[in-house]
Enzyme design. Structure first.
Site, short mmCIF file in Angstrom:
data_model
loop_
_atom_site.label_atom_id
_atom_site.label_comp_id
_atom_site.label_asym_id
_atom_site.label_seq_id
_atom_site.Cartn_x
_atom_site.Cartn_y
_atom_site.Cartn_z
N ASP A 22 0.83 -1.08 -0.10
CA ASP A 22 0.28 0.25 0.03
C ASP A 22 0.88 1.37 0.00
OD1 ASP A 22 -1.28 -2.26 0.96
OD2 ASP A 22 -2.85 -1.13 1.96
N GLU A 49 -7.03 -10.76 -3.76
CA GLU A 49 -6.91 -11.73 -2.98
C GLU A 49 -8.09 -12.84 -2.68
OE1 GLU A 49 -6.08 -9.28 0.53
OE2 GLU A 49 -3.80 -9.20 -0.14
N LYS A 63 -11.59 -9.30 -6.13
CA LYS A 63 -11.53 -8.33 -4.95
C LYS A 63 -10.86 -7.18 -5.37
CE LYS A 63 -9.50 -7.92 -0.24
NZ LYS A 63 -8.58 -8.77 0.64
O1 IFM Z 1 -2.14 -4.77 0.92
C1 IFM Z 1 -3.75 -4.90 0.84
C2 IFM Z 1 -4.02 -5.95 -0.05
O2 IFM Z 1 -3.82 -5.68 -1.44
C3 IFM Z 1 -5.59 -6.09 0.24
N1 IFM Z 1 -5.90 -6.24 1.62
C4 IFM Z 1 -5.62 -5.56 2.56
C5 IFM Z 1 -4.18 -5.13 2.27
C6 IFM Z 1 -3.82 -3.81 3.50
O3 IFM Z 1 -4.45 -2.80 2.77
#
Ligand code: IFM
Length: 740
Positions: free
Chosen positions: A335, A476, A588
């Protein structure tokens, strides 16, 4: 009294205990050293009270390590003529809370009728100094309206602060006397010392009684005075923090620092604080005319990034939830590099450099991870904290049934993060021309990550190609997949760019190239192997249709008509279950479109359109990942779909302010905040870079009257001012509307 400016202030006009955790996140203040959630000074049941200070991690079961909630500086108990001031007793006659994004000042005005009928006006203000990052201040003005009586104030530092029940702190010492106090404490496992020194001052026309309560682990200063109806008193509490990450003697530093602050300190700290904020906004503000909601949402996003950004520390980075909540325990994900970092790279490169340096300092953790998994080079952790070792929890309670545990695979097989760090390095290098950083830090990261990819690639004899099996891509909902297009493309990209970087080094800085060869035992044969792997990495692209298959077998998964499930208020994963969602084509986050965003040269217009059309209706835009909507907006912009772009953009812009996913109470979605900036600047503003420099192809939403934004390219600041002469068709505006 001035009304809060709606273009700059987030304002709340009623006290809403049901949304308490959400508003605590929204009203977080900070200064890049620490952040404090917007809890009330007086405290409430079920609040999520927390101040997080960068780098203060401590061990904890399951999630390995977390940012420790530090001893609380806000605590202030107010007794009004013997009655405890507390909003859930008596009656709230007026309530207004406002966060001024221009300067990070949080104010609260409350008219409160006590159970006995006494009416009092209380005006609170607080800020965490941007000019003096160790200092935090609050003040309260108290005016009894219909009674005369006593006011009693208790202002402590509470060393019993915990992380939702888990205690990180052990007491080392304390004192409270002569108008000030201090507390010295230490995290249990990581042994980080923290010292807080505080002073309480009070201005009153009557005599003031002073007491100090040396309660163990909770030193407290007490003041009592008398007030007549219509008269006011002003109380100031200033708290200074130091940790052993800052200095070897944090207690001395905190006490000394406090002693040097004037009493009261507000005015002398406020001016430089405000000036610093003015300077910050001068480099990065975004102005949108014709859309007040977008305007405030964008500034809110930038504010959140700015208050989380380490300015003096290159050993820390910004966690997925910034410093604003317990979510993800302060852990750092991709992120930061892909979503938040571009904002800093293009507006405050010194901060971007700090954030990238964090990865450099944690290279050994990434090397350990690669080695532990049987690979070479550096494999960055999916979730990272103080050391760069993997800290993704292996098991967590199931979101629907907390008595069941779910295996989390991201720490094992979501491997694209290492390439993302290299990508961010390249972007920083291009934008700043900071050769020095690449020469002395970036190159080492690059070579070690390339090594990892080369050793992770698997040779498929049957097809004579390299493949990556058993991974999770950005999307994911699908785990344990083979040949995720995003991962494969970025493995190839890293290897190719590591080779280019090496040849640039040998041509321009042969002495440094030689140092790396020696330090990393880098041989020509290894570079040859990288070249071979890069050339033969499989990329699942169908030239006939122009489609990229997200991973092997994706097109065979069950197709779901997402429209038919509307209206819905939960994610596809909660509707179908983790395994159920895995069997469908629902995404997602838009994996392939993210790839096309980051590597635009990969797809021509026809393929981009084909992939956009295929994957967009299959993406869980609202309840899937918060990382998706801003990128989806940019890709819609690139294809001239302005209405779609705006819809996706607003989904990102509202993520926290409107608590779209219902989890903003856990902290700000930092990636979404960074994505909002990218959607405005790279999407609607159409800023893009190529080998000739930067260009603008703006595509503003039709109702925007004007867009203005700043960016820095190769050390030169630019202001882009784009009046909208719309309405726009899918054709881009030309560059003539750019004024500098
Ligand atoms: O890094 C992200 C991921 O891409 C999706 N799930 C949450 C994580 C943290 O924001």
């Amino acid at each position: 009294m001035q009304l809060p400016d709606p273009a700059w202030c987030i304002t709340q006009n009623s006290w809403e205990p049901a949304h308490q955790r959400h508003s605590e996140t929204i009203f977080t203040i900070g200064n890049g050293y620490l952040s404090t959630r917007g809890v009330f000074e007086e405290g409430y049941p079920r609040e999520s009270r927390a101040t997080f200070l960068h780098g203060v991690f401590d061990d904890v079961p399951i999630v390995f390590t977390e940012l420790a909630n530090i001893p609380d500086w806000l605590e202030l108990t107010i007794l009004l003529d013997g009655e405890h001031y507390c909003l859930n007793m008596g009656e709230v006659l007026f309530f207004e809370r406002s966060l001024d994004l221009r300067n990070g000042l949080l104010t609260r005005r409350v008219r409160w009728r006590s159970p006995q009928g006494n009416i009092t006006l209380l005006e609170f203000e607080r800020f965490a100094s941007l000019a003096d990052s160790h200092s935090t201040l609050l003040r309260v003005k108290i005016t009894p309206e219909n009674y005369s009586g006593t006011v009693e104030i208790h202002a402590g530092i509470n060393g019993e602060a915990d992380n939702e029940g888990y205690k990180h702190w052990e007491w080392l010492g304390q004192a409270a006397h002569n108008g000030s106090l201090w507390l010295h404490t230490r995290t249990r496992a990581s042994q980080i010392e923290l010292a807080a020194a505080a002073r309480l001052s009070l201005k009153s026309q009557s005599d003031i009684q002073m007491e100090s309560w040396n309660v163990h682990n909770h030193p407290t200063l007490v003041r009592r005075t008398a007030l007549r109806a219509g008269e006011s008193i002003e109380i100031e509490k200033v708290v200074v923090y130091y940790t052993s990450r800052d200095t070897s003697h944090p207690l001395d530093a905190a006490r000394q620092h406090l002693a040097e602050l004037p009493n009261p300190a507000w005015d002398s700290l406020w001016r430089p604080h405000q000036e610093n904020w003015e300077k910050e906004w001068q480099t990065c503000d975004v102005e949108i005319e014709g859309d007040p909601e977008a305007q405030i949402a964008v500034r809110f996003s930038l504010f959140q990034l700015l208050i989380a950004a380490p300015r003096q520390d290159e050993h820390v980075s910004i966690g997925a939830k910034t410093l604003s909540g317990y979510g993800y325990r302060g852990h750092v994900f991709w992120d930061t590099e892909i979503f938040m970092l571009p904002f800093f790279t293009y507006t405050q490169p010194a901060i971007a450099r700090n954030l990238l340096s964090y990865r450099y300092h944690n290279l050994d953790g990434a090397r350990r991870k690669a080695r532990a998994n049987g690979f070479e080079g550096a494999q960055y952790p999916w979730e990272s904290a103080a050391t760069g070792d993997e800290v993704t929890p292996t098991w967590v309670p199931h979101f629907a049934d907390r008595t069941k545990m779910v295996r989390i695979w991201t720490g094992d097989i979501e491997i694209h993060i290492s390439a993302m760090i290299c990508y961010a390095l390249c972007q920083y290098w291009k934008a700043t021309g900071d050769d020095h950083f690449i020469l002395h830090r970036g190159a080492e990261i690059f070579f070690e990550v390339a090594r990892f990819w080369a050793s992770r690639a698997e040779w498929n004899k049957e097809h004579s190609r390299y493949e990556f099996h058993d991974v999770i891509g950005p999307d994911e909902y699908h785990d344990h997949v083979d040949n995720n297009a995003f991962t494969n493309a970025f493995a190839r990209w890293t290897l190719q760019n590591a080779i280019r970087l090496y040849s640039w080094l040998t041509r321009n800085h042969p002495d440094i190239a030689a140092t790396y060869c020696e330090k990393l035992h880098l041989m020509p044969a290894e570079l040859q192997q990288w070249q071979d792997v890069a050339e033969k990495i499989y990329f699942p692209y169908d030239p006939q249709t122009g489609l990229i298959e997200q991973f092997d077998g994706y097109f065979q998964r069950r197709d779901v008509d997402l429209q038919a499930l509307e209206p819905r208020s939960e994610s596809i994963q909660s509707i179908f279950g983790i395994e159920g969602a895995n069997l469908t084509q629902v995404l997602k986050q838009p994996d392939v479109l993210m790839l096309a965003y980051l590597l635009p040269e990969l797809l021509d217009e026809r393929s981009l359109q084909a992939n956009y059309d295929y994957y967009t209706p299959r993406t869980d835009h609202t309840y899937g990942s918060s990382l998706g909507p801003s990128i989806q907006a940019i890709m819609a912009c690139r294809l001239g779909k302005q209405e779609d772009a705006y819809e996706h953009f607003m989904r990102a812009a509202r993520a926290d302010l409107r608590d779209v996913r219902g989890n903003a109470g856990d902290g700000i979605h930092g990636a979404s905040a960074g994505g909002v900036w990218q959607a405005v600047v790279f999407g609607f503003g159409g800023l893009h870079m190529d080998q000739h420099g930067w260009h603008i192809v703006p595509r503003l939403p039709s109702h925007w009257k004007r867009l203005k934004f700043h960016f820095t390219w190769r050390g030169h600041p630019y202001l882009i001012d784009l009046p909208n002469h719309g309405p726009f068709s899918s054709e881009a505006q030309d560059d003539s509307r750019v004024s500098l």
